[in-house]
Design a protein around this motif. Structure first.
Motif, PDB file in Angstrom:
ATOM      1  N   THR A  19       0.284  -1.257  -0.050  1.00 52.33           N
ATOM      2  CA  THR A  19       0.189   0.540   0.246  1.00 52.33           C
ATOM      3  C   THR A  19       1.435   1.409   0.162  1.00 52.33           C
ATOM      4  O   THR A  19       0.533   2.403  -0.690  1.00 52.33           O
ATOM      5  CB  THR A  19      -0.879  -0.178   1.055  1.00 52.33           C
ATOM      6  N   ILE A  20       2.045   1.654   0.623  1.00 54.71           N
ATOM      7  CA  ILE A  20       3.030   2.164   0.713  1.00 54.71           C
ATOM      8  C   ILE A  20       3.453   2.589  -0.014  1.00 54.71           C
ATOM      9  O   ILE A  20       3.660   3.587  -1.338  1.00 54.71           O
ATOM     10  CB  ILE A  20       3.652   2.282   2.245  1.00 54.71           C
ATOM     11  N   ALA A  21       4.041   1.311  -0.929  1.00 50.10           N
ATOM     12  CA  ALA A  21       5.106   1.221  -1.739  1.00 50.10           C
ATOM     13  C   ALA A  21       3.784   1.687  -3.399  1.00 50.10           C
ATOM     14  O   ALA A  21       4.266   2.539  -4.157  1.00 50.10           O
ATOM     15  CB  ALA A  21       5.616  -0.015  -2.517  1.00 50.10           C
ATOM     16  N   SER A  22       2.613   1.488  -3.073  1.00 48.63           N
ATOM     17  CA  SER A  22       1.676   1.861  -4.216  1.00 48.63           C
ATOM     18  C   SER A  22       1.857   3.270  -4.284  1.00 48.63           C
ATOM     19  O   SER A  22       1.981   4.302  -5.343  1.00 48.63           O
ATOM     20  CB  SER A  22       0.162   0.955  -4.775  1.00 48.63           C
ATOM     21  N   LYS A  23       1.445   3.717  -2.872  1.00 46.66           N
ATOM     22  CA  LYS A  23       0.578   5.615  -3.127  1.00 46.66           C
ATOM     23  C   LYS A  23       2.180   6.261  -3.633  1.00 46.66           C
ATOM     24  O   LYS A  23       2.264   6.786  -3.608  1.00 46.66           O
ATOM     25  CB  LYS A  23       0.641   5.752  -1.568  1.00 46.66           C
ATOM     26  N   LEU A  24       3.506   6.018  -3.314  1.00 47.44           N
ATOM     27  CA  LEU A  24       4.413   6.048  -3.223  1.00 47.44           C
ATOM     28  C   LEU A  24       5.087   6.818  -4.995  1.00 47.44           C
ATOM     29  O   LEU A  24       5.341   7.658  -5.334  1.00 47.44           O
ATOM     30  CB  LEU A  24       5.526   5.769  -2.517  1.00 47.44           C
ATOM     31  N   VAL A  25       4.804   5.244  -5.142  1.00 48.15           N
ATOM     32  CA  VAL A  25       5.044   5.598  -6.927  1.00 48.15           C
ATOM     33  C   VAL A  25       3.940   6.490  -7.944  1.00 48.15           C
ATOM     34  O   VAL A  25       4.392   7.106  -8.821  1.00 48.15           O
ATOM     35  CB  VAL A  25       4.671   3.957  -7.453  1.00 48.15           C
ATOM     36  N   GLU A  26       2.731   6.623  -7.114  1.00 44.70           N
ATOM     37  CA  GLU A  26       1.547   7.374  -8.109  1.00 44.70           C
ATOM     38  C   GLU A  26       1.831   8.552  -7.782  1.00 44.70           C
ATOM     39  O   GLU A  26       1.786   9.111  -8.986  1.00 44.70           O
ATOM     40  CB  GLU A  26       0.394   6.622  -6.987  1.00 44.70           C
ATOM     41  N   LEU A  27       2.711   8.942  -6.304  1.00 45.25           N
ATOM     42  CA  LEU A  27       2.978  10.242  -6.785  1.00 45.25           C
ATOM     43  C   LEU A  27       3.697  10.792  -6.971  1.00 45.25           C
ATOM     44  O   LEU A  27       4.328  11.581  -6.835  1.00 45.25           O
ATOM     45  CB  LEU A  27       3.373  10.787  -4.827  1.00 45.25           C
ATOM     46  N   GLY A  28       5.005   9.986  -7.617  1.00 41.91           N
ATOM     47  CA  GLY A  28       5.835   9.973  -8.924  1.00 41.91           C
ATOM     48  C   GLY A  28       7.013   9.915  -8.418  1.00 41.91           C
ATOM     49  O   GLY A  28       8.324   9.553  -9.162  1.00 41.91           O
ATOM     50  N   HIS A  29       7.387   9.021  -7.364  1.00 41.88           N
ATOM     51  CA  HIS A  29       9.299   8.418  -6.808  1.00 41.88           C
ATOM     52  C   HIS A  29       9.029   7.486  -7.589  1.00 41.88           C
ATOM     53  O   HIS A  29       8.519   6.337  -7.580  1.00 41.88           O
ATOM     54  CB  HIS A  29       8.187   8.623  -5.025  1.00 41.88           C
ATOM     55  N   GLU A  30      10.043   6.967  -7.057  1.00 41.97           N
ATOM     56  CA  GLU A  30      10.978   6.145  -7.200  1.00 41.97           C
ATOM     57  C   GLU A  30      11.203   4.573  -6.367  1.00 41.97           C
ATOM     58  O   GLU A  30      11.428   5.287  -4.903  1.00 41.97           O
ATOM     59  CB  GLU A  30      11.903   6.361  -7.756  1.00 41.97           C
ATOM     60  N   VAL A  31      10.712   3.766  -6.305  1.00 40.98           N
ATOM     61  CA  VAL A  31      10.081   3.350  -5.309  1.00 40.98           C
ATOM     62  C   VAL A  31      11.036   1.437  -5.361  1.00 40.98           C
ATOM     63  O   VAL A  31      10.814   0.452  -6.183  1.00 40.98           O
ATOM     64  CB  VAL A  31       8.501   2.721  -4.838  1.00 40.98           C
ATOM     65  N   LYS A  32      11.798   1.221  -4.001  1.00 38.68           N
ATOM     66  CA  LYS A  32      12.149  -0.305  -4.218  1.00 38.68           C
ATOM     67  C   LYS A  32      11.662  -1.015  -3.489  1.00 38.68           C
ATOM     68  O   LYS A  32      11.794  -0.423  -1.815  1.00 38.68           O
ATOM     69  CB  LYS A  32      13.390  -0.134  -4.233  1.00 38.68           C
ATOM     70  N   MET A  33      10.619  -2.456  -4.347  1.00 42.88           N
ATOM     71  CA  MET A  33      10.323  -3.290  -2.387  1.00 42.88           C
ATOM     72  C   MET A  33      11.827  -4.043  -2.675  1.00 42.88           C
ATOM     73  O   MET A  33      12.460  -4.828  -3.267  1.00 42.88           O
ATOM     74  CB  MET A  33       9.466  -3.666  -3.062  1.00 42.88           C
ATOM     75  N   GLY A  34      11.837  -4.182  -0.993  1.00 41.08           N
ATOM     76  CA  GLY A  34      12.929  -5.439  -0.263  1.00 41.08           C
ATOM     77  C   GLY A  34      11.974  -6.496   0.510  1.00 41.08           C
ATOM     78  O   GLY A  34      11.231  -5.581   1.069  1.00 41.08           O
ATOM     79  N   SER A  35      13.089  -7.437   0.387  1.00 45.87           N
ATOM     80  CA  SER A  35      12.481  -8.527   0.625  1.00 45.87           C
ATOM     81  C   SER A  35      13.351  -9.426   1.218  1.00 45.87           C
ATOM     82  O   SER A  35      14.052  -8.892   0.709  1.00 45.87           O
ATOM     83  CB  SER A  35      11.440  -9.244  -0.374  1.00 45.87           C
TER      84      SER A  35
END
Lengths: 217, 217
Positions: A14-30
């Motif tokens: 949810t956080i990652a999707s919102k941040l991408v939507e806002l125009g940020h580059e997001v790398k999800m870590g696992s």
């Protein structure tokens, strides 16, 4: 901005999707570089979304979100690597929920300590700001889905980091009433609130709720 | 109505004074029949006010308020005597605060148990309704002192007793939003909230605050 989101669960996605939507580059870590949920998310979220190990993600991000399960947070940050955390702000959204003894969950640390403090002690190179852990994932990124005013809390030792987080919570997600609780030990309060939160969820039949702090005068 | 208020501290005095003001007869109970604070209160509160031992007070009251310190609640109710409690409603306003390890206090029972449950287990002849423990004494009896809507909780095993308490909270003190949390185990939630409450008091600089529960739709 380049942002690290640690964790592939509902909060992380949810956080990652919102941040991408806002125009940020997001790398999800696992834990692994080819995590199934992270792969599915990247495919869905598009060009600004990427994934990698906890270390890949932490190295990438200028700012970090801890969206891992509380029981795995310390391990995830260890895997992220101290050199990738140094001097960065970590928004700690986790809760020390213990599901091993049945439902509703208990807390595996509480009362005289907190997960926020454990993380800050284990990783002094991080500026840990405990926040957003008192609301459901959907409410975190969209407080306006609940009518009227309501509140979110920040706890942390670094005043500048807390101010930055407060600014981002407003700018990114639209939070209006942000209560500065004090240093990271005040996580004991917001984490303990989960014991009320899970029962309110039961009583109200929805996780779409929050509390609004009101005071005299 | 004849009401028993157990405890002579700020909560006991505030509740007892308000009930006398409303026209009820109130017997304040304490360890000894000639407790200094109770004597001073009776003098001030007038003809409908009286005092006695925990047993005197419990025998007198049709309904009971537990306003003792959490650490002394079980002992106070033992002193009250099972025959004086039988079938009665106890509004349990206490919190399991432990001040022995410095400030802010911790909880001496939490997470997987609660003081509300301990009291209900120890005194099955009582209908325990945990309530009002999430706000300061002045707010308990006068929610209107804080502007806007805000919430109070009830937890208890007896549905009829909870309904009666909800009615009294509205009639006597003016509470509007009363959340029924469920059975007495939900006291774990409202008691744990104290760990947040004491830190909010610190952050806000006043005990004159509360939370308003808001939800979607």
């Amino acid at each position: 901005m380049k942002i690290s989101v640690l964790g592939t669960g509902m909060v992380g996605e949810t956080i990652a999707s919102k941040l991408v939507e806002l125009g940020h580059e997001v790398k999800m870590g696992s834990r692994s570089a080819n995590n199934e949920k992270a792969t599915a998310w990247v495919k869905k979220a598009g060009a600004r979304a990427s994934q990698g190990t906890f270390a890949d993600s932490a190295a990438f991000g200028e700012i970090l979100f801890n969206c891992t399960l509380g029981s795995g947070s310390i391990e995830a940050l260890e895997a992220a690597g101290k050199q990738n955390l140094k001097g960065k702000i970590l928004l700690d959204l986790s809760n020390p929920l213990d599901f091993s003894k049945g439902m509703p969950p208990t807390l595996f640390v509480s009362n005289s300590d907190s997960l926020g403090e454990q993380i800050q002690r284990a990783f002094p190179e991080l500026k840990v700001v405990k926040t957003l852990n008192t609301v459901s994932a959907n409410v975190m990124v969209d407080p306006a889905r609940i009518p009227g005013e309501h509140s979110v809390f920040v706890s942390g030792n670094d005043a500048e980091a807390k101010n930055r987080v407060k600014q981002l919570l407003t700018e990114w997600f639209g939070w209006k009433q942000i209560i500065d609780m004090g240093d990271i030990t005040t996580s004991r309060g917001t984490e303990a609130y989960l014991l009320l939160w899970i029962r309110l969820w039961g009583a109200l039949g929805t996780p779409d709720f929050n509390v609004h702090l009101v005071k005299k005068g």
